[in-house]
Enzyme design. Structure first.
Site, PDB file in Angstrom:
ATOM      1  N   GLU A 140      -7.802  -3.137  -6.889  1.00 33.30           N
ATOM      2  CA  GLU A 140      -6.632  -2.372  -6.460  1.00 33.30           C
ATOM      3  C   GLU A 140      -5.733  -2.111  -7.666  1.00 33.30           C
ATOM      4  O   GLU A 140      -5.545  -2.991  -8.507  1.00 33.30           O
ATOM      5  CB  GLU A 140      -5.835  -3.150  -5.404  1.00 33.30           C
ATOM      6  CG  GLU A 140      -4.580  -2.385  -4.974  1.00 33.30           C
ATOM      7  CD  GLU A 140      -3.807  -3.105  -3.878  1.00 33.30           C
ATOM      8  OE1 GLU A 140      -4.296  -3.117  -2.741  1.00 33.30           O
ATOM      9  OE2 GLU A 140      -2.730  -3.645  -4.187  1.00 33.30           O
TER      10      GLU A 140
ATOM     11  N   TYR B 133       0.455   2.857  -2.234  1.00 35.65           N
ATOM     12  CA  TYR B 133       1.380   3.953  -1.911  1.00 35.65           C
ATOM     13  C   TYR B 133       2.759   3.352  -1.687  1.00 35.65           C
ATOM     14  O   TYR B 133       2.899   2.379  -0.945  1.00 35.65           O
ATOM     15  CB  TYR B 133       0.887   4.600  -0.614  1.00 35.65           C
ATOM     16  CG  TYR B 133       1.619   5.826  -0.177  1.00 35.65           C
ATOM     17  CD1 TYR B 133       1.216   7.092  -0.602  1.00 35.65           C
ATOM     18  CD2 TYR B 133       2.708   5.744   0.696  1.00 35.65           C
ATOM     19  CE1 TYR B 133       1.873   8.229  -0.175  1.00 35.65           C
ATOM     20  CE2 TYR B 133       3.367   6.883   1.119  1.00 35.65           C
ATOM     21  CZ  TYR B 133       2.947   8.108   0.685  1.00 35.65           C
ATOM     22  OH  TYR B 133       3.595   9.238   1.111  1.00 35.65           O
TER      23      TYR B 133
ATOM     24  N   GLY C 280       3.491   0.057   6.338  1.00 35.40           N
ATOM     25  CA  GLY C 280       4.500  -0.109   5.285  1.00 35.40           C
ATOM     26  C   GLY C 280       5.548  -1.093   5.767  1.00 35.40           C
ATOM     27  O   GLY C 280       5.637  -1.383   6.970  1.00 35.40           O
TER      28      GLY C 280
ATOM     29  N   TYR D 144      -4.363  -9.964   8.212  1.00 36.94           N
ATOM     30  CA  TYR D 144      -3.581 -11.082   7.672  1.00 36.94           C
ATOM     31  C   TYR D 144      -4.172 -12.422   8.120  1.00 36.94           C
ATOM     32  O   TYR D 144      -3.856 -12.903   9.208  1.00 36.94           O
ATOM     33  CB  TYR D 144      -2.120 -10.945   8.141  1.00 36.94           C
ATOM     34  CG  TYR D 144      -1.537  -9.614   7.733  1.00 36.94           C
ATOM     35  CD1 TYR D 144      -0.839  -9.475   6.546  1.00 36.94           C
ATOM     36  CD2 TYR D 144      -1.750  -8.464   8.513  1.00 36.94           C
ATOM     37  CE1 TYR D 144      -0.350  -8.234   6.142  1.00 36.94           C
ATOM     38  CE2 TYR D 144      -1.274  -7.222   8.122  1.00 36.94           C
ATOM     39  CZ  TYR D 144      -0.573  -7.116   6.933  1.00 36.94           C
ATOM     40  OH  TYR D 144      -0.109  -5.891   6.532  1.00 36.94           O
TER      41      TYR D 144
HETATM   42  P1  FAD Z   1       0.854  -2.891  11.443  1.00 38.36           P
HETATM   43  O1  FAD Z   1      -0.601  -2.924  11.686  1.00 38.36           O
HETATM   44  O2  FAD Z   1       1.647  -1.849  12.139  1.00 38.36           O
HETATM   45  O3  FAD Z   1       1.412  -4.348  11.798  1.00 38.36           O
HETATM   46  C1  FAD Z   1       2.755  -4.727  11.504  1.00 38.36           C
HETATM   47  C2  FAD Z   1       3.244  -5.745  12.543  1.00 38.36           C
HETATM   48  O4  FAD Z   1       3.347  -5.117  13.831  1.00 38.36           O
HETATM   49  C3  FAD Z   1       2.298  -6.935  12.762  1.00 38.36           C
HETATM   50  O5  FAD Z   1       3.081  -8.050  13.046  1.00 38.36           O
HETATM   51  C4  FAD Z   1       1.457  -6.522  13.969  1.00 38.36           C
HETATM   52  O6  FAD Z   1       0.968  -7.641  14.700  1.00 38.36           O
HETATM   53  C5  FAD Z   1       2.473  -5.739  14.796  1.00 38.36           C
HETATM   54  N1  FAD Z   1       1.862  -4.632  15.551  1.00 38.36           N
HETATM   55  C6  FAD Z   1       0.839  -3.833  15.172  1.00 38.36           C
HETATM   56  N2  FAD Z   1       0.601  -2.910  16.106  1.00 38.36           N
HETATM   57  C7  FAD Z   1       1.499  -3.129  17.103  1.00 38.36           C
HETATM   58  C8  FAD Z   1       1.752  -2.483  18.352  1.00 38.36           C
HETATM   59  N3  FAD Z   1       1.022  -1.431  18.753  1.00 38.36           N
HETATM   60  N4  FAD Z   1       2.773  -2.965  19.116  1.00 38.36           N
HETATM   61  C9  FAD Z   1       3.524  -4.024  18.721  1.00 38.36           C
HETATM   62  N5  FAD Z   1       3.311  -4.676  17.546  1.00 38.36           N
HETATM   63  C10 FAD Z   1       2.306  -4.237  16.757  1.00 38.36           C
HETATM   64  N6  FAD Z   1       2.532  -1.565   1.678  1.00 38.36           N
HETATM   65  C11 FAD Z   1       2.898  -0.428   1.069  1.00 38.36           C
HETATM   66  O7  FAD Z   1       4.061  -0.017   1.158  1.00 38.36           O
HETATM   67  N7  FAD Z   1       2.013   0.300   0.336  1.00 38.36           N
HETATM   68  C12 FAD Z   1       0.712  -0.068   0.186  1.00 38.36           C
HETATM   69  O8  FAD Z   1      -0.064   0.612  -0.483  1.00 38.36           O
HETATM   70  C13 FAD Z   1       0.288  -1.287   0.815  1.00 38.36           C
HETATM   71  N8  FAD Z   1      -0.998  -1.713   0.732  1.00 38.36           N
HETATM   72  C14 FAD Z   1      -1.382  -2.847   1.410  1.00 38.36           C
HETATM   73  C15 FAD Z   1      -2.732  -3.257   1.359  1.00 38.36           C
HETATM   74  C16 FAD Z   1      -3.147  -4.404   2.027  1.00 38.36           C
HETATM   75  C17 FAD Z   1      -4.597  -4.827   1.959  1.00 38.36           C
HETATM   76  C18 FAD Z   1      -2.214  -5.179   2.754  1.00 38.36           C
HETATM   77  C19 FAD Z   1      -2.647  -6.440   3.456  1.00 38.36           C
HETATM   78  C20 FAD Z   1      -0.884  -4.784   2.822  1.00 38.36           C
HETATM   79  C21 FAD Z   1      -0.446  -3.622   2.162  1.00 38.36           C
HETATM   80  N9  FAD Z   1       0.869  -3.173   2.211  1.00 38.36           N
HETATM   81  C22 FAD Z   1       1.257  -2.011   1.576  1.00 38.36           C
HETATM   82  C23 FAD Z   1       1.885  -3.977   2.946  1.00 38.36           C
HETATM   83  C24 FAD Z   1       2.009  -3.513   4.420  1.00 38.36           C
HETATM   84  O9  FAD Z   1       2.553  -2.222   4.477  1.00 38.36           O
HETATM   85  C25 FAD Z   1       2.922  -4.517   5.118  1.00 38.36           C
HETATM   86  O10 FAD Z   1       2.296  -5.764   5.231  1.00 38.36           O
HETATM   87  C26 FAD Z   1       3.506  -4.069   6.455  1.00 38.36           C
HETATM   88  O11 FAD Z   1       4.553  -4.987   6.809  1.00 38.36           O
HETATM   89  C27 FAD Z   1       2.528  -4.039   7.621  1.00 38.36           C
HETATM   90  O12 FAD Z   1       1.623  -3.041   7.500  1.00 38.36           O
HETATM   91  P2  FAD Z   1       0.382  -2.917   8.540  1.00 38.36           P
HETATM   92  O13 FAD Z   1      -0.307  -1.674   8.216  1.00 38.36           O
HETATM   93  O14 FAD Z   1      -0.375  -4.166   8.575  1.00 38.36           O
HETATM   94  O15 FAD Z   1       1.223  -2.752   9.913  1.00 38.36           O
END
Ligand code: FAD
Length: 292
Positions: free
Chosen positions: A17, A49, A108, A148
């Site tokens: 990455e 991003y 994000g 996670y």
């Molecule tokens: P989600 O999948 O939406 O989850 C976030 C929270 O909401 C979790 O607690 C989940 O259990 C809960 N949730 C999910 N869906 C629902 C639903 N339908 N209803 C209620 N609750 C729900 N951040 C950046 O800004 N840029 C990046 O490029 C970036 N790359 C990353 C790459 C990896 C491999 C990882 C692990 C993280 C990265 N992040 C990045 C950080 C990420 O954006 C954060 O961890 C963010 O807080 C959660 O993103 P997510 O896509 O997991 O969110």
């Protein structure tokens, strides 16, 4: 090339990455660092991003450059929180126009100013909303999503976190990449639980070789990762010796990766922090295993 096809090959591989520059002034140095990493011919490279648009403009520039110059498959990250449908659709069109077919769909982090705000009117509340959007824009996109092993910090418990993870996979995520972790047993336990919950897509473990003691504390605080005693001792002993710390962290990461390969996990993703020397030393430690 689609990441899901790379993952189906039955042999160990390594991906990296990188993150894009925050400002134009450092664009060339970041681009050069990502090119050095691309020269290692990893199985693919992901480009992060900036949530809220901070560095978003450069994600595609870096991803396109690596792909075109070195033929390394790229994965462009995209976040959706606090974005409008219009701006996300425009980004998706730009990704397609750049010829990138692999997208990491992320929510994000919630900007501090919006924490606790009423989210009912937001165009995107969770990563799953972005996965639906990407699939609607082009069913051919290969989509990744985050997971996670130590639970997302906002989740009340692992069961709920895994329930929402399953939603992302059902919506179309082809593979999952993990948050960093320093104890492989946490990953193995997590894999057991998600497989039991019916999630069968490939999971790519994310390993972070943080070679700076101050950054270790910050990254662990942000991610909530557990620091095993073995890792703590390493930071205590070598934290004030930059070269020693780097060597120790590279050895620790190499050890974690070999254990993952030995336990049947074929692709491991290294959070390179844009450090070509660290990426190259880990790659070299694994050269016979990778067959390069
Ligand atoms: P989600 O999948 O939406 O989850 C976030 C929270 O909401 C979790 O607690 C989940 O259990 C809960 N949730 C999910 N869906 C629902 C639903 N339908 N209803 C209620 N609750 C729900 N951040 C950046 O800004 N840029 C990046 O490029 C970036 N790359 C990353 C790459 C990896 C491999 C990882 C692990 C993280 C990265 N992040 C990045 C950080 C990420 O954006 C954060 O961890 C963010 O807080 C959660 O993103 P997510 O896509 O997991 O969110």
């Amino acid at each position: 090339m689609k990441i899901k096809d790379i993952l189906s090959a039955n042999k160990p591989s390594l991906s990296f990455e990188v993150f894009p520059p925050k400002t134009e002034t450092v664009f060339d140095s970041v681009k050069a660092a990502t090119e050095e990493i691309a020269k290692l011919r990893p199985s693919f490279m992901s480009v992060t991003y900036g949530a809220g648009g901070g560095t978003s403009k450069y994600t595609l520039d870096i991803a396109k450059n690596i792909k075109e110059l070195y033929g390394v498959p790229t994965l462009a990250h995209l976040t959706c929180v606090s974005s409008t449908k219009e701006s996300v659709r425009q980004k998706i069109n730009e990704i397609k126009a750049a010829g990138i077919t692999n997208v990491m769909a992320l929510r994000g982090d919630i900007p501090p100013a919006l924490e606790g705000a009423d989210r009912s009117g937001w165009d995107y509340r969770h990563a799953v909303d972005l996965i639906y959007e990407l699939k609607a824009a082009d069913p051919d996109f290969c989509i990744g999503a985050a997971c996670y092993p130590e639970i997302h910090p906002e989740s009340p418990n692992q069961k709920e976190d895994i329930r929402y993870l399953r939603e992302k996979v059902d919506a179309g995520a082809d593979f999952l990449t993990t948050q960093m972790f320093f104890d492989n047993n946490l990953l193995y336990n997590f894999l057991y639980k998600i497989r039991e919950a019916g999630i069968t897509v490939p999971v790519i473990p994310g390993i972070m070789p943080i070679a700076n003691a101050n950054q270790v504390q910050r990254a662990i605080k942000l991610s909530g990762s557990f620091m095993p005693q073995r890792f703590k001792s390493l930071v205590d002993k070598f934290g004030s010796d930059p070269a020693g710390m780097k060597q120790a962290v590279i050895a620790y990461a190499t050890d974690q990766i070999i254990d993952l390969y030995a336990n049947g996990i074929n692709n491991v993703h290294v959070y390179s922090m844009n450090k070509p020397d660290v990426a190259a030393r880990i790659h070299s430690n694994l050269s016979d295993i990778l067959g390069k």
